[in-house]
Design a protein around this motif. Structure first.
Motif, PDB file in Angstrom:
ATOM      1  N   THR A   1       0.843  -1.196   0.000  1.00 54.04           N
ATOM      2  CA  THR A   1       0.000   0.000   0.000  1.00 54.04           C
ATOM      3  C   THR A   1       0.874   1.239   0.000  1.00 54.04           C
ATOM      4  N   SER A   2       0.329   2.312  -0.573  1.00 55.55           N
ATOM      5  CA  SER A   2       1.012   3.600  -0.606  1.00 55.55           C
ATOM      6  C   SER A   2       0.127   4.632   0.083  1.00 55.55           C
ATOM      7  N   ASP A   3       0.751   5.623   0.707  1.00 62.52           N
ATOM      8  CA  ASP A   3      -0.042   6.666   1.365  1.00 62.52           C
ATOM      9  C   ASP A   3      -0.438   7.774   0.395  1.00 62.52           C
ATOM     10  N   THR A   4      -0.145   7.569  -0.902  1.00 60.24           N
ATOM     11  CA  THR A   4      -0.587   8.510  -1.927  1.00 60.24           C
ATOM     12  C   THR A   4      -1.339   7.748  -3.014  1.00 60.24           C
ATOM     13  N   GLU A   5      -2.139   8.464  -3.760  1.00 59.91           N
ATOM     14  CA  GLU A   5      -2.889   7.839  -4.853  1.00 59.91           C
ATOM     15  C   GLU A   5      -1.927   7.391  -5.949  1.00 59.91           C
ATOM     16  N   LEU A   6      -2.219   6.235  -6.537  1.00 58.13           N
ATOM     17  CA  LEU A   6      -1.385   5.687  -7.605  1.00 58.13           C
ATOM     18  C   LEU A   6      -2.170   5.711  -8.905  1.00 58.13           C
TER      19      LEU A   6
ATOM     20  N   LYS B   1      -1.760   0.037 -16.060  1.00 61.45           N
ATOM     21  CA  LYS B   1      -2.181   0.493 -17.378  1.00 61.45           C
ATOM     22  C   LYS B   1      -3.580   1.102 -17.374  1.00 61.45           C
ATOM     23  N   SER B   2      -4.438   0.655 -16.474  1.00 59.51           N
ATOM     24  CA  SER B   2      -5.783   1.232 -16.415  1.00 59.51           C
ATOM     25  C   SER B   2      -6.277   1.199 -14.978  1.00 59.51           C
ATOM     26  N   GLY B   3      -7.056   2.224 -14.628  1.00 63.92           N
ATOM     27  CA  GLY B   3      -7.577   2.333 -13.276  1.00 63.92           C
ATOM     28  C   GLY B   3      -6.646   3.109 -12.365  1.00 63.92           C
ATOM     29  N   LYS B   4      -7.161   3.425 -11.172  1.00 59.66           N
ATOM     30  CA  LYS B   4      -6.377   4.127 -10.159  1.00 59.66           C
ATOM     31  C   LYS B   4      -6.511   3.395  -8.831  1.00 59.66           C
ATOM     32  N   LEU B   5      -5.516   3.620  -7.978  1.00 58.88           N
ATOM     33  CA  LEU B   5      -5.551   3.061  -6.630  1.00 58.88           C
ATOM     34  C   LEU B   5      -5.530   4.212  -5.635  1.00 58.88           C
TER      35      LEU B   5
END
Length: 607
Positions: free
Chosen positions: A25-30, A105-109
């Motif tokens: 997990t990242s504390d920023t949007e990916l 390649k597609s979508g955001k986290l």
């Protein structure tokens, strides 16, 4: 960017079928274009030996070694690439190291939303291991390092290892080791064991241990002794006030620092599991770079304890101006670090990889000198070593007459330990080829080369000193780095296939590696004593007379009867011409025999 990781399971048993799962997990949007990278330890990338790499793939979920990146709800798509990458030094050579990258390649986290990496339909390494698993998101690594741990299996067999010599009433260690089927120190607890001496006495009772233990012992009378627990018998120890015994070592061990190796610091295994007196981590130079050399230094200095255990600074470098494979050993760490190779490109062999070495502080030992990897080459001589073309011949005091690749004594593709067959007995079943020509110990000696022999494993799992791998017997003045180096330079050594076969071979009292000078037509007294670790199959003393013979011929070739582990011979010969002698021992088991080869004794005649 802050990154957190969870390894769903971090501990496995050797060789078990399994899968890995990591949550990141990242504390920023990916966003699209995000790059997630996983680098597994080499031990999780190779198959069952140094030759073959697992075929990672991302297209067939039911196929072997399937890898994937996904989100928990499956609303993103990652494109996966798998590329070779050195585990330690990014610019270094890589055979097993693999970088598994997922490109979003597609979508955001969203921040805190997990990325899941899975590695399925695979198996754990066959060595016990505790190695770092590297993780990056957009080039940034988490603060917390992930470790994959592999635990040993149950006891498959035991070994009892003792020094080859001690003085009366001198305390010596009896090392008892319980090993799993992959030669790892096992997980089994052995209980209520009794250790016997072959003189009929009980050494210790009610022994309880897991993995290994040491029993200290003393013997007051002179003689040759062995120890037994259940059906396991030790090597021989000679208790003597005056006779000198060899120390044992493996000078050719590879680990994760080599592009084709695995395993961590090799010295604890060499010392505590194989019971060796000295060892060398001789890694491939093109894999190392500055980080690799620093690790070699740390490992060696941490384990070097003069009088108890010796580490020899070394690496393997094979410059283009010489054919074949060579290890370079250094008498001291300072000189080793002064002469390290730091390539910026693994495909480039810099001239400084082969500088003008000081022969008092560096020596070169070629290995598997007649091999051609795979089949016979269409052009050239494969990796065969022609000593006559070696300009730095003065730096070569010895050759490696045996390793896990096979024997380099003589060209004989049908030899039971030839390159064609020796590795076929291992799980990887690798077959190589013996190249015909003057590339073997006998050829070197017949050409007049005064070169001694050692054996070492060329082990690629960090487990030096295993049976069938190869070890060196060296007669040292004291157990220090300098003394081991000097003794090999003086050819006071012999090699075995991994068994501690104890030998005493002399001509007129002259020991192996030495030159005896006598008047022509003088009678010489040849003596050979052998204390094996199994029933002796054949004992040979071979001779070559310069200017007369075209091949080595036996002056003794005997299958001892009645069958025995110990035997001695005395014979006389009249010597009229310069000649060279060496001894060769073969012992059970017949299907994969233990062998030993001495460095020669040269006899020079004078008018």
């Amino acid at each position: 960017m802050g990154i957190s990781t969870i390894l769903i399971r971090d501990t496995y048993q050797v060789s078990e079928n399994c899968e890995l799962e990591i949550k990141l997990t990242s504390d920023t949007e990916l966003d699209t274009g995000t790059r997630v990278e996983i680098q597994l330890p080499n031990s999780w990338s190779l198959v069952n030996g140094p030759s073959f790499t697992r075929q990672f793939q991302a297209t067939d979920p039911d196929g072997a070694h399937f890898v994937e990146f996904k989100s928990e709800d499956g609303n993103v798509f990652f494109e996966i690439s798998i590329t070779a990458c050195n585990q330690i030094y990014e610019k270094g050579a890589s055979r097993h190291g693999r970088n598994i990258a997922g490109i979003l390649k597609s979508g955001k986290l969203k921040a805190g939303e997990a990325i899941i990496f899975r590695y399925r339909n695979t198996f754990a390494p066959y060595i016990t291991d505790k190695s770092e698993l590297k993780v990056k998101i957009n080039g940034i690594s988490p603060e917390k390092k992930l470790k994959l741990i592999t635990l040993p299996g149950p006891c498959a067999f035991t070994r009892i290892i003792v020094p080859s010599g001690a003085k009366p009433d001198e305390e010596f260690p009896i090392l008892i080791v319980s090993l799993d089927s992959f030669d790892n120190c096992s997980s089994s607890s052995l209980e209520k064991k009794t250790l016997y001496c072959n003189d009929g006495g009980i050494v210790a009772e009610n022994l309880n241990f897991t993995g290994s233990m040491i029993v200290p012992f003393r013997i007051s009378k002179e003689g040759v002794f062995r120890f037994k627990m259940d059906n396991t018998v030790s090597n021989a120890i000679r208790i003597s006030k005056s006779d000198k015994a060899p120390c044992w070592g493996d000078l050719h061990i590879h680990t994760k620092l080599s592009h084709d190796g695995q395993g961590e610091d090799p010295y604890p295994y060499a010392r505590d599991v194989s019971g060796l007196d000295f060892a060398a981590s001789a890694e491939h130079w093109q894999s190392l770079g500055e980080p690799g050399y620093e690790i070699i230094k740390i490992w060696a200095e941490n384990s070097y304890e003069p009088g108890k255990f010796v580490t020899i600074p070394a690496d393997e470098r094979n410059p283009v101006q010489w054919n074949g494979h060579h290890n370079i050993y250094f008498r001291d760490m300072e000189y080793f670090m002064q002469n390290k190779v730091h390539p910026f490109d693994s495909s480039f062999v810099p001239e400084e990889s082969w500088p003008e070495f000081d022969e008092k502080r560096a020596m070169i030992i070629p290995h598997h000198t007649g091999i051609s990897f795979g089949g016979l080459p269409k052009n050239g001589s494969g990796e065969a070593v022609d000593l006559s073309k070696c300009e730095e011949r003065h730096l070569i005091p010895a050759m490696e007459i045996y390793s896990h690749h096979g024997q380099s004594e003589v060209y004989n593709p049908q030899h039971i330990l030839s390159y064609e067959f020796n590795r076929m007995r291992n799980p990887e079943r690798r077959a190589n080829t013996s190249f015909p020509g003057p590339y073997y110990a006998q050829n070197y000696w017949m050409a007049g080369e005064k070169i001694g022999v050692i054996a070492s494993s060329d082990e690629h799992s960090g487990q030096g000193g295993r049976r069938h791998g190869g070890i060196a017997a060296v007669y040292v003045e004291k157990l220090t780095r300098e003394s081991v180096f000097d003794a090999i330079r003086a050819r006071h050594s012999y090699g075995t296939t991994g068994e501690r076969i104890l030998l005493d071979f002399r001509i007129n009292g002259t020991a192996i590696g030495e030159t005896l000078k006598i008047p022509r037509k003088q009678e010489v007294k040849i003596s050979l004593k052998v204390w094996g670790t199994a029933t002796l199959l054949r004992v040979d003393i071979l001779r070559f007379r310069f200017g007369i013979d075209t091949a080595f011929v036996p002056v003794l070739s005997d299958a001892p009867r009645p069958e025995t582990m110990d035997i001695g011979y005395k014979l006389t010969e009249t010597v009229s011409d310069n000649c060279v002698y060496y001894a060769r021992i073969t012992q059970e088991p017949l299907e994969w025999p233990g062998m030993a080869w001495t460095s020669p004794i040269w006899v020079e005649t004078e008018q």
